[in-house]
Enzyme design. Structure first.
Site, PDB file in Angstrom:
ATOM      1  N   LYS A  75       0.929  -1.163  -0.041  1.00  0.00           N
ATOM      2  CA  LYS A  75       0.155  -0.052  -0.107  1.00  0.00           C
ATOM      3  C   LYS A  75       0.765   1.192  -0.146  1.00  0.00           C
ATOM      4  O   LYS A  75       2.053   1.286   0.695  1.00  0.00           O
ATOM      5  CB  LYS A  75      -0.847  -0.146   1.237  1.00  0.00           C
ATOM      6  N   SER A 145      -9.417   2.367   2.535  1.00  0.00           N
ATOM      7  CA  SER A 145      -8.321   3.049   1.886  1.00  0.00           C
ATOM      8  C   SER A 145      -7.418   2.120   1.416  1.00  0.00           C
ATOM      9  O   SER A 145      -6.516   2.599   0.370  1.00  0.00           O
ATOM     10  CB  SER A 145      -7.471   4.115   3.000  1.00  0.00           C
ATOM     11  N   SER A 169     -10.619  -0.268   6.488  1.00  0.00           N
ATOM     12  CA  SER A 169      -9.917  -0.239   5.499  1.00  0.00           C
ATOM     13  C   SER A 169      -9.187  -1.415   5.115  1.00  0.00           C
ATOM     14  O   SER A 169      -8.813  -1.596   3.738  1.00  0.00           O
ATOM     15  CB  SER A 169      -8.699   1.119   5.507  1.00  0.00           C
TER      16      SER A 169
END
Length: 429
Positions: A75, A145, A169
C-alpha cells in the site's frame, strides 16, 4: 493453470519444492497486470524491470523464508527502499525514503518479492481517492483506503498485499472484492514506516485468496501461539452471531450474508448462538470517531504548517479541529474503549469466534464513496483480530462477505477457526 492463478499457499508449495521460480511467478503476475491494470488501476507504481530484478535476487537466496518468491503488493503509504511512497498526496509525489517500513523489511527478509505500490486513498485517511476500480465491476469502488491492494489480489495481479485499517480499510475492501483479509491484533505488526493517522487505531494487515495465504504472512510476523493447535473440527466450533449496534445500517444483502453464514455453519454441525453486546457498545462508534479525529489533529500538523496549500481540505479541517473534539471527550472515549475491550474478551473462551457483517452492503457505484466503515471501526477500536471471508453475492452480482472476530491476541486461533469455517461459509451464492 497459469502461475498468477495460484493462491499464495499453492504457489509457496511449488516455490519451496523448486518446481516454480520467483521470476517465473513474477513474470506471470506482470502478464496479468498488462492485461488487467489498464482497467483496474490497482498500482500507483509498478516497474517491470525492478519487479523482475527483485525476483531474481530472491531466486539466488541461500535459504527460503516462508514467503519465498511470492509477489507482494505494498500500500502506497508504507515505505519501500526501492520504490517511491507518495501517500496519494501531491506533497509527496515521487518521494523515496530509501528504506523499508518494518513490515516490508520482514516480508523481504522472508523472501517476498516486493512487486509494486498499490493505490490508496490520500494518506489512507481521506482527501483524494485512489484511481482503482473494482475488478468485478469497474463502475464500482474496490473500497478504501486499501483500494489497490484489495483489487490487485482479487484480480490476480499479486497473490498477497499489505493494507492498513484505521476504520475499516482492510475488511471492507475484502468484502467488496470477494477475497480474504486479516486485520491482526493492534500492535502485533510493527507499524514503523507507515504513515501515522491514529496511533490508537492504525493496524497493518494483509490480503490473500485463501485462509492459508493469510496464515503464511502471519507466520512471517511470528504472531503469538501459531504453534498451538486449536484441536477442533467444524462440528466442535462455537460461533457467536453478533448483529451488533449497527445492524439497522446494514443493507439487506449484508444482513442476509451474515445470517446465511450462520445457517451454513449450523448446518455443518457448528454451534451458532446469537450474541447481544452489552449497553456500553451503543456508544462505541462515537468513541472511535472522537479518538480518530482527536489523534488526526497531530498526525497532519506537519503538512498543515509546511505545505498548507497542497494539503487537502479534509486534513486541514482535522488539524483545525473543525468538529470540536475536546480533551474531556478524548478521555471518555478511551475509557469506554477500555471497558468494551474487557467486555468483549469475556465472551471467550465461551465462543471460538464471533460472526458479524464485514461491510454495509455491496460496493457502491463510483470512486468517491468507498463504503461505510461502520461495521469495522468498533472492532478496530477494540484492537481485536478480524478475518474477512467471502460469502455470497448481492442483488447486483457483487461480492458480499462476512467477518469473524476473536479476542485480543487470539489471531492464531482465529486463523484456525477460519480454516474450518471458510469452506462452509465461502460456498458461493
Amino acid at each position: 493453470m497459469e502461475p498468477w492463478q495460484l493462491t499464495a499457499a499453492e504457489a509457496a508449495a511449488k516455490l519451496q519444492e523448486g518446481t516454480l521460480t520467483a521470476e517465473a511467478l513474477t513474470r506471470s503476475c506482470l502478464e496479468r497486470c498488462a492485461e488487467r491494470e489498464p482497467i483496474t488501476k490497482a498500482f500507483s507504481f509498478l516497474d517491470t524491470e525492478l519487479a523482475i530484478s527483485n525476483a531474481r535476487r530472491v531466486d539466488k537466496a541461500y535459504t527460503k523464508g516462508v514467503l519465498h518468491g511470492l509477489p507482494l503488493g505494498v500500500k502506497d503509504m508504507i515505505d519501500t527502499a526501492d520504490m517511491p511512497t507518495s501517500h496519494n498526496s501531491p506533497i509527496y509525489e515521487g518521494l523515496r525514503q530509501g528504506r523499508d517500513a518494518a513490515c516490508v523489511g520482514v516480508a523481504r527478509g522472508e523472501g517476498a518479492v516486493v512487486f509494486g505500490k498499490t493505490d490508496t486513498v490520500e494518506f489512507a485517511a481521506g482527501g483524494r481517492r485512489a484511481l482503482t476500480r473494482n475488478p468485478h465491476d469497474p463502475t464500482r469502488t474496490p473500497g478504501g483506503s486499501s483500494s489497490g491492494s484489495g483489487a490487485a489480489v482479487a484480480d490476480g495481479m499479486v497473490p498477497i498485499a499489505f493494507g492498513t485499517q484505521t476504520g475499516g480499510s482492510l475488511i471492507r475492501p475484502a468484502s467488496f472484492n470477494g477475497i480474504y483479509a486479516l486485520k491482526p491484533t493492534h500492535g502485533v505488526v510493527n507499524s514503523e514506516g507507515a504513515k501515522r493517522y491514529s496511533h490508537t487505531l492504525d493496524t497493518i494487515g494483509w490480503y490473500g485468496r485463501s485462509v492459508a495465504d493469510l496464515k503464511l504472512v502471519a507466520q512471517a510476523f511470528r504472531l503469538f501461539d501459531l504453534d498451538k493447535p486449536l484441536g477442533k473440527t467444524v462440528r466442535q466450533l462455537r460461533i457467536g452471531l453478533c448483529r451488533g449496534p449497527n445492524w439497522a445500517q446494514a443493507a439487506e444483502e449484508s444482513q442476509a450474508a451474515t445470517l446465511l453464514a450462520g445457517k451454513r455453519l449450523a448446518a455443518a454441525g457448528a454451534m451458532v448462538e446469537e450474541v447481544e453486546l452489552p449497553a456500553p457498545f451503543l456508544d462505541i462508534n462515537e468513541a472511535h470517531r472522537v479518538i480518530l479525529l482527536g489523534e488526526g489533529r497531530g498526525a497532519f500538523l506537519p503538512e498543515y504548517l509546511t505545505h498548507h496549500a497542497l494539503l487537502h481540505e479534509d486534513f486541514r479541517e482535522r488539524v483545525e479541529n473543525s468538529t470540536g473534539i475536546t480533551a474531556k471527550a478524548q478521555v471518555a472515549a478511551h475509557d469506554l474503549s477500555a471497558e468494551c475491550r474487557k467486555l468483549f474478551d469475556a465472551l471467550f473462551p465461551g465462543f471460538d469466534a464471533v460472526l458479524t457483517p464485514a461491510a454495509a452492503g455491496e460496493a457502491p457505484v463510483g470512486r468517491q464513496d468507498t463504503g461505510n466503515p461502520v461495521f469495522n471501526s468498533m472492532w478496530t477500536l477494540l484492537h481485536v483480530p478480524c478475518l474477512a471471508i467471502p460469502c455470497t453475492k448481492g442483488p447486483n452480482g457483487m461480492p458480499v462477505g462476512v467477518q469473524i472476530i476473536g479476542p485480543r491476541y487470539g489471531d492464531a486461533a482465529l486463523l484456525e477457526v477460519a480454516a474450518l469455517a471458510a469452506p462452509v461459509v465461502d460456498a458461493g451464492a
